[in-house]
Design a protein around this motif. Structure first.
Motif, PDB file in Angstrom:
ATOM      1  N   UNK A 169       0.815  -1.217   0.000  1.00  0.00           N
ATOM      2  CA  UNK A 169       0.000   0.000   0.000  1.00  0.00           C
ATOM      3  C   UNK A 169       0.846   1.264   0.000  1.00  0.00           C
ATOM      4  N   UNK A 170       2.018   1.203  -0.638  1.00  0.00           N
ATOM      5  CA  UNK A 170       2.931   2.345  -0.629  1.00  0.00           C
ATOM      6  C   UNK A 170       2.433   3.448  -1.569  1.00  0.00           C
ATOM      7  N   UNK A 171       2.816   4.646  -1.248  1.00  0.00           N
ATOM      8  CA  UNK A 171       2.482   5.817  -2.054  1.00  0.00           C
ATOM      9  C   UNK A 171       3.504   5.923  -3.193  1.00  0.00           C
ATOM     10  N   UNK A 172       3.059   5.699  -4.432  1.00  0.00           N
ATOM     11  CA  UNK A 172       4.014   5.790  -5.539  1.00  0.00           C
ATOM     12  C   UNK A 172       3.315   6.253  -6.814  1.00  0.00           C
ATOM     13  N   UNK A 173       4.127   6.779  -7.725  1.00  0.00           N
ATOM     14  CA  UNK A 173       3.633   7.210  -9.029  1.00  0.00           C
ATOM     15  C   UNK A 173       4.343   6.406 -10.108  1.00  0.00           C
ATOM     16  N   UNK A 174       3.566   5.884 -11.026  1.00  0.00           N
ATOM     17  CA  UNK A 174       4.118   5.128 -12.143  1.00  0.00           C
ATOM     18  C   UNK A 174       4.351   6.144 -13.266  1.00  0.00           C
ATOM     19  N   UNK A 175       5.558   6.710 -13.260  1.00  0.00           N
ATOM     20  CA  UNK A 175       5.834   7.908 -14.041  1.00  0.00           C
ATOM     21  C   UNK A 175       5.480   7.768 -15.524  1.00  0.00           C
ATOM     22  N   UNK A 176       5.925   6.712 -16.160  1.00  0.00           N
ATOM     23  CA  UNK A 176       5.785   6.625 -17.621  1.00  0.00           C
ATOM     24  C   UNK A 176       4.337   6.465 -18.058  1.00  0.00           C
ATOM     25  N   UNK A 177       3.447   6.144 -17.106  1.00  0.00           N
ATOM     26  CA  UNK A 177       2.033   6.017 -17.469  1.00  0.00           C
ATOM     27  C   UNK A 177       1.262   7.312 -17.247  1.00  0.00           C
ATOM     28  N   UNK A 178       1.959   8.338 -16.766  1.00  0.00           N
ATOM     29  CA  UNK A 178       1.284   9.607 -16.511  1.00  0.00           C
ATOM     30  C   UNK A 178       1.536  10.622 -17.615  1.00  0.00           C
ATOM     31  N   UNK A 179       1.155  11.850 -17.341  1.00  0.00           N
ATOM     32  CA  UNK A 179       1.323  12.971 -18.268  1.00  0.00           C
ATOM     33  C   UNK A 179       2.806  13.116 -18.659  1.00  0.00           C
ATOM     34  N   UNK A 180       3.078  13.204 -19.969  1.00  0.00           N
ATOM     35  CA  UNK A 180       4.468  13.327 -20.450  1.00  0.00           C
ATOM     36  C   UNK A 180       5.375  12.243 -19.865  1.00  0.00           C
ATOM     37  N   UNK A 181       4.789  11.071 -19.644  1.00  0.00           N
ATOM     38  CA  UNK A 181       5.464  10.039 -18.874  1.00  0.00           C
ATOM     39  C   UNK A 181       6.757   9.553 -19.490  1.00  0.00           C
ATOM     40  N   UNK A 182       6.715   9.228 -20.781  1.00  0.00           N
ATOM     41  CA  UNK A 182       7.929   8.683 -21.393  1.00  0.00           C
ATOM     42  C   UNK A 182       9.059   9.696 -21.389  1.00  0.00           C
ATOM     43  N   UNK A 183       8.694  10.973 -21.617  1.00  0.00           N
ATOM     44  CA  UNK A 183       9.737  12.016 -21.560  1.00  0.00           C
ATOM     45  C   UNK A 183      10.356  12.112 -20.177  1.00  0.00           C
ATOM     46  N   UNK A 184       9.502  12.063 -19.169  1.00  0.00           N
ATOM     47  CA  UNK A 184      10.022  12.162 -17.796  1.00  0.00           C
ATOM     48  C   UNK A 184      10.899  10.969 -17.477  1.00  0.00           C
ATOM     49  N   UNK A 185      10.516   9.802 -18.001  1.00  0.00           N
ATOM     50  CA  UNK A 185      11.340   8.614 -17.769  1.00  0.00           C
ATOM     51  C   UNK A 185      12.690   8.764 -18.479  1.00  0.00           C
ATOM     52  N   UNK A 186      12.632   9.203 -19.732  1.00  0.00           N
ATOM     53  CA  UNK A 186      13.858   9.343 -20.511  1.00  0.00           C
ATOM     54  C   UNK A 186      14.818  10.348 -19.860  1.00  0.00           C
ATOM     55  N   UNK A 187      14.249  11.391 -19.269  1.00  0.00           N
ATOM     56  CA  UNK A 187      15.091  12.397 -18.617  1.00  0.00           C
ATOM     57  C   UNK A 187      16.017  11.787 -17.566  1.00  0.00           C
ATOM     58  N   UNK A 188      15.490  10.792 -16.859  1.00  0.00           N
ATOM     59  CA  UNK A 188      16.285  10.155 -15.813  1.00  0.00           C
ATOM     60  C   UNK A 188      17.561   9.553 -16.401  1.00  0.00           C
ATOM     61  N   UNK A 189      17.442   9.039 -17.619  1.00  0.00           N
ATOM     62  CA  UNK A 189      18.600   8.402 -18.248  1.00  0.00           C
ATOM     63  C   UNK A 189      19.506   9.405 -18.951  1.00  0.00           C
ATOM     64  N   UNK A 190      18.911  10.476 -19.463  1.00  0.00           N
ATOM     65  CA  UNK A 190      19.673  11.383 -20.323  1.00  0.00           C
ATOM     66  C   UNK A 190      20.191  12.633 -19.625  1.00  0.00           C
ATOM     67  N   UNK A 191      19.715  12.917 -18.423  1.00  0.00           N
ATOM     68  CA  UNK A 191      20.128  14.140 -17.735  1.00  0.00           C
ATOM     69  C   UNK A 191      21.638  14.107 -17.453  1.00  0.00           C
ATOM     70  N   UNK A 192      22.407  14.992 -18.087  1.00  0.00           N
ATOM     71  CA  UNK A 192      23.863  14.942 -17.900  1.00  0.00           C
ATOM     72  C   UNK A 192      24.303  15.343 -16.495  1.00  0.00           C
ATOM     73  N   UNK A 193      23.382  15.914 -15.708  1.00  0.00           N
ATOM     74  CA  UNK A 193      23.740  16.300 -14.337  1.00  0.00           C
ATOM     75  C   UNK A 193      23.492  15.165 -13.345  1.00  0.00           C
TER      76      UNK A 193
END
Lengths: 240, 240
Positions: free
Chosen positions: B26-50
């Motif tokens: 029953x944890x509080x979580x968001x399934x990012x890629x299934x939400x608004x702009x989800x795939x972009x937000x997921x990709x950012x995690x991999x591509x963010x140079x910082x």
């Protein structure tokens, strides 16, 4: 306490990732399968019906009553005890995550010569091996090497040093060194093409070789040479 | 704190092993890629140079500033926080070791339909897939299932219960359930042959389905059905 390492006697294999950590730390350990009645003693660990936590496959580390299988789990356990893990939980998880990715790379590299079945000879799966190895050299190997180069470049607390996590040697450094050694044995031509563009990988490899106990182990043994029973094997036709 | 899960939106895949733990607790979580702009937000995690610790592949868990890749590492982190890990270090390592072996099984099951290259279509490697799947059904799958049956039988602190480690549900139970679900989807005939002789596996599968939050998640969603983009796929010709 003397650690017991249980692994096949005739090859470096996955056991070598554990050995490098034990050797680098100067830990007290016995390589069971290479000693008296070694293979029987190793087999007992898997076949003893009284063993509550029988491992699935070698390598296995025994520390007193504790029996641990899975290379990455063994190193997770040994890291802090051997002074080869960082201090914070976040950095320890990161080190473990790197180790798991090295394990994935090693499995994929192994499957280049055994893409159909580990129970069959290479000669029975040469056509499949040729196709899988071509994809590995062209796509998977560069992808993995790029990731390691990237995380070496980004290490925020490297202090200008050569290591993957923070500014001290961890077991992940030793494992990446070992993966590079195995890959250069199995794919000398592909690695000769790929490594020059990845200076951080070269630097890490060279830095590991300056660690005194590891250097002594490599120079004087009992390190077994790579051979054609190992996880990584040299089939020239797979290294174009 | 709300956890963020970053995983491909259209399949259960390796993300589902994490989801089952989050849902069961029953944890509080968001399934990012299934939400608004989800795939972009997921990709950012991999591509963010910082990003100092860019993961190699999904799934990725984000907890505040901490980013964790590798399914087994995510569950190692989440287990104690979600009440899905045992208390002692030895039992936690054992749970993790089981998880890593489940991961190996899932990789081998995946490779039955993609034995040459994940970047190629199944249709481009059907001959190789047929050979690899035959070995998987005859040798590897029974070997893995036997090991899980054996460790369920031997659990010294089960108290007569159905779980893998001690007498409480751990994330490894949920993952083994999920692996059995996927295998029964992909290899219905082979599993129908293999499961009847392995009563502990059946019992664990049934016990997981009685966990109220997990049951609700499976009955009401948002669980995605298995499909032909998933890690485990149903090709009848691979299930003889």
């Amino acid at each position: 306490m003397t650690y017991e390492l249980h692994y096949w006697p005739g090859l470096q294999g996955r056991g070598e990732f554990v050995r490098l950590a034990l050797e680098t730390a100067g830990a007290d350990y016995v390589d069971i399968a290479r000693g008296q009645d070694g293979l029987e003693r190793m087999t007992d660990v898997f076949d003893d019906p009284a063993q509550p936590h029988p491992p699935f496959a070698p390598p296995v580390l025994k520390d007193g009553d504790l029996l641990i299988g899975q290379t990455a789990a063994i190193l997770l356990y040994l890291g802090p005890r051997l002074g080869l893990a960082p201090d914070s939980e976040g950095d320890r998880l990161w080190t473990h995550q790197i180790q798991l990715t090295i394990a994935d790379l090693v499995t994929e590299a192994h499957d280049t010569h055994h893409p159909v079945a580990t129970g069959l000879y290479y000669e029975d799966q040469m056509a499949e091996a040729a196709r899988r190895a071509a994809d590995f050299r062209a796509n998977r190997l560069p992808k993995f090497l790029d990731w390691f180069e990237r995380i070496l470049t980004r290490n925020p607390t490297s202090g200008g040093g050569p290591w993957l996590v923070g500014d001290r040697t961890t077991y992940a450094d030793l494992s990446l060194f070992q993966a590079l050694e195995g890959l250069s044995y199995a794919f000398p031509k592909a690695m000769a093409r790929l490594l020059p563009d990845r200076p951080r990988l070269q630097r890490l490899h060279a830095a590991v070789l300056t660690l005194p106990r590891l250097r002594a182990y490599i120079d004087r043994g009992p390190r077994i040479p790579f051979n054609q029973q190992d996880i990584l094997r040299r089939y020239p036709e797979l290294d174009d």
